[in-house]
Motif scaffolding. Structure first.
Motif, PDB file in Angstrom:
ATOM      1  N   HIS A  75       0.862  -1.197   0.000  1.00  0.00           N
ATOM      2  CA  HIS A  75       0.000   0.000   0.000  1.00  0.00           C
ATOM      3  C   HIS A  75       0.891   1.238   0.000  1.00  0.00           C
ATOM      4  CE1 HIS A  75      -3.655   2.309   1.716  1.00  0.00           C
ATOM      5  NE2 HIS A  75      -2.665   3.191   1.693  1.00  0.00           N
ATOM      6  N   HIS A  77       1.348   5.451  -2.112  1.00  0.00           N
ATOM      7  CA  HIS A  77       0.781   6.472  -3.014  1.00  0.00           C
ATOM      8  C   HIS A  77       1.942   7.087  -3.776  1.00  0.00           C
ATOM      9  CE1 HIS A  77      -3.132   6.755  -0.662  1.00  0.00           C
ATOM     10  NE2 HIS A  77      -2.347   6.185   0.237  1.00  0.00           N
ATOM     11  N   HIS A 230      -8.918   2.672   2.084  1.00  0.00           N
ATOM     12  CA  HIS A 230      -8.473   2.900   3.460  1.00  0.00           C
ATOM     13  C   HIS A 230      -9.614   2.565   4.410  1.00  0.00           C
ATOM     14  CE1 HIS A 230      -5.855   5.575   1.069  1.00  0.00           C
ATOM     15  NE2 HIS A 230      -4.949   5.351   2.004  1.00  0.00           N
ATOM     16  N   HIS A 269      -4.473   0.259   6.640  1.00  0.00           N
ATOM     17  CA  HIS A 269      -4.478   0.744   8.030  1.00  0.00           C
ATOM     18  C   HIS A 269      -5.291  -0.158   8.949  1.00  0.00           C
ATOM     19  CE1 HIS A 269      -2.174   4.249   6.852  1.00  0.00           C
ATOM     20  NE2 HIS A 269      -2.948   4.283   5.782  1.00  0.00           N
ATOM     21  N   ASP A 320       3.137   3.062   2.803  1.00  0.00           N
ATOM     22  CA  ASP A 320       2.152   4.154   2.719  1.00  0.00           C
ATOM     23  C   ASP A 320       2.806   5.499   2.432  1.00  0.00           C
ATOM     24  OD1 ASP A 320      -0.454   5.203   2.702  1.00  0.00           O
ATOM     25  OD2 ASP A 320      -0.299   5.808   4.799  1.00  0.00           O
TER      26      ASP A 320
END
Ligand code: GUN
Ligand code: ZN
Length: 429
Positions: A75, A77, A230, A269, A320
């Motif tokens: 995970h 971005h 999320h 998360h 993340d």
């Protein structure tokens, strides 16, 4: 086809060290070897035996270095690479202050290309051979990421981030355009080279129920693709979700009622889960993804590794970035160790290494293909120097056993520990 034989200390798993005794299922062979043919691992075994059997193989002798599966980041971005380590905010303010302005730039394909390439190169330099990324609402940002991954031969997962409310105008799509764009991108990219598409609603606060339903409908048409989002990251976010979805039983229900809960779901998360949410995630076999450097950096909370593993949930590990504060899965393992300690639990180095490789791969429903040092897997491999800095070396030389020699690199290592990285059978660094 070239055959390569890598010699060194090899780390392999026959099972999950959370579910079976680690000393039975995690094996370090101090004179091990990995045989690669083309893009795949043909065998993992003893150096002497594989050398004798394959005298024509091109040999690289890594000595005491540790050879493992390449790290799998479950995970992140990529559009947030440029704003990593931005000071002083918690989740909602952090999104509004730093993240959304940066993500607004990704309609520019040239910019997206540059950041996608930079991110993948940073990942490789840190030993990460698979990234699972959110893109932005712009289809160009998805093309940029998959193109950059294909150029590097990397297995990646990504999707267009969908948002139709509570975001700046420049970052909002609609229920219909999110469906249409995601469908088109999915049909173009999923299964092409080593790309896998993930349907990607950012999180419930930035999608109307109509958008969540539209993406749920798309997932029902393509149940084999992944869905990432999320879930239950920060207390203030939970209160906001309650206000926005007054009829929902809990946060997970905002997805579940829209068709966005399933086995191929990845819930980033997942910190403040209620018993019903854990039960439902467990019922369907959905994965949760632990993002420890982000959870401490943005101040989100302490993930319940022991409880969720005990329930049998697939758990992936992730940076993340840019909410996370590092591109390194070593640093990420260290943070996972520290968070578990704060909950009274000491994760064994074999469990940390499992999470960063096999655990993430299983969360992505790609076990045996990536994150796996074993016959038949893709030859995505990282070779680690276990004495990469003076600080690590002075500790590692006192090691009582092989795990005691690996742990200092997990806790104190970074990209300096990454000796070599192999992607699909090709040495890339
Ligand atoms: N929740 C919704 N969007 C994001 C994001 O970009 N980063 C993190 N850490 N949490 C989120
Ligand atoms: Zn995230």
């Amino acid at each position: 086809m070239t055959t390569h034989l890598l010699l060194g200390q090899t780390l392999t798993f026959s099972d999950d060290p959370f579910h079976a005794p680690w000393d039975e299922v995690a094996l370090v062979n101090t004179s091990g070897a990995v045989l690669i043919e083309g893009e795949r691992i043909l065998a993992v075994g003893d150096a002497a035996a594989l050398r004798a059997k394959h005298p024509d193989a091109e040999v690289t002798d890594y000595g005491r270095d540790l050879i493992t599966a390449g790290f799998v980041d479950a995970h992140m971005h990529y559009p947030q690479t440029g704003i990593i380590a931005s000071w002083g905010k918690q989740l909602i303010d952090w999104l509004n202050t730093y993240t959304f302005p940066e993500e607004s730039r990704f309609g520019d394909k040239v910019y997206a290309d540059e950041v996608a390439g930079r991110t993948l190169d940073l990942a490789l330099a840190h030993g990460t051979t698979t990234l699972t990324s959110f893109c932005t609402i712009h289809p160009e940002s998805v093309d940029a990421f998959f193109e950059a991954a294909e150029a590097r031969g990397m297995a990646v997962v990504a999707g267009k981030t969908c948002m139709d409310r509570n975001a700046p105008d420049s970052l909002r799509d609609t229920a219909q355009s999110a469906y249409d764009d995601s469908k088109q991108l999915l049909e173009h990219w999923n299964g092409r080279a080593r790309a896998r598409y993930a349907i990607t609603p950012r999180f419930s606060p930035t999608s109307t129920p109509e958008q969540l339903q539209a993406l749920g409908a798309l997932w029902a048409e393509h149940p084999d693709v992944l869905m990432q989002t999320h879930l239950s990251e920060q207390p203030a976010e939970l209160i906001w979700v309650e206000e926005l979805f007054p009829d929902a039983r809990d946060y997970l229900d905002t997805y579940e009622t829209c068709g966005l809960l399933g086995e191929n779901g990845l819930f980033g998360h997942s910190i403040h889960l209620k018993p019903r949410e854990v039960n439902r995630l467990s019922d369907v076999g959905a994965a949760v993804v632990h993002c420890p450097t982000s959870n401490t950096f943005i101040g989100s909370g302490l993930f319940d590794m022991a409880g969720l593993k005990e329930r049998g949930l697939p758990v992936g590990l992730a940076t993340d970035t840019g909410g996370g504060s590092s591109f390194s899965m070593l640093r990420t393992m260290a943070a996972a160790y520290e968070i578990a300690q704060l909950r009274g639990d000491a994760l064994h180095p074999s469990q940390l290494m499992w999470l960063a490789t096999e655990g993430s791969a299983h969360a992505l429903k790609a076990g045996g293909e990536i994150g796996h040092l074993g016959a038949g897997a893709a030859a995505d491999i990282v070779v680690m120097d276990l004495v990469s800095t003076a600080a690590i070396e002075q500790r590692a030389v006192r090691a009582n056993d092989v795990w005691d020699a690996i742990f200092p690199t997990i806790m104190m290592g970074d990209d300096r520990a990454i000796r070599d990285v192999w992607v699909a059978g090709r040495k890339v660094s």
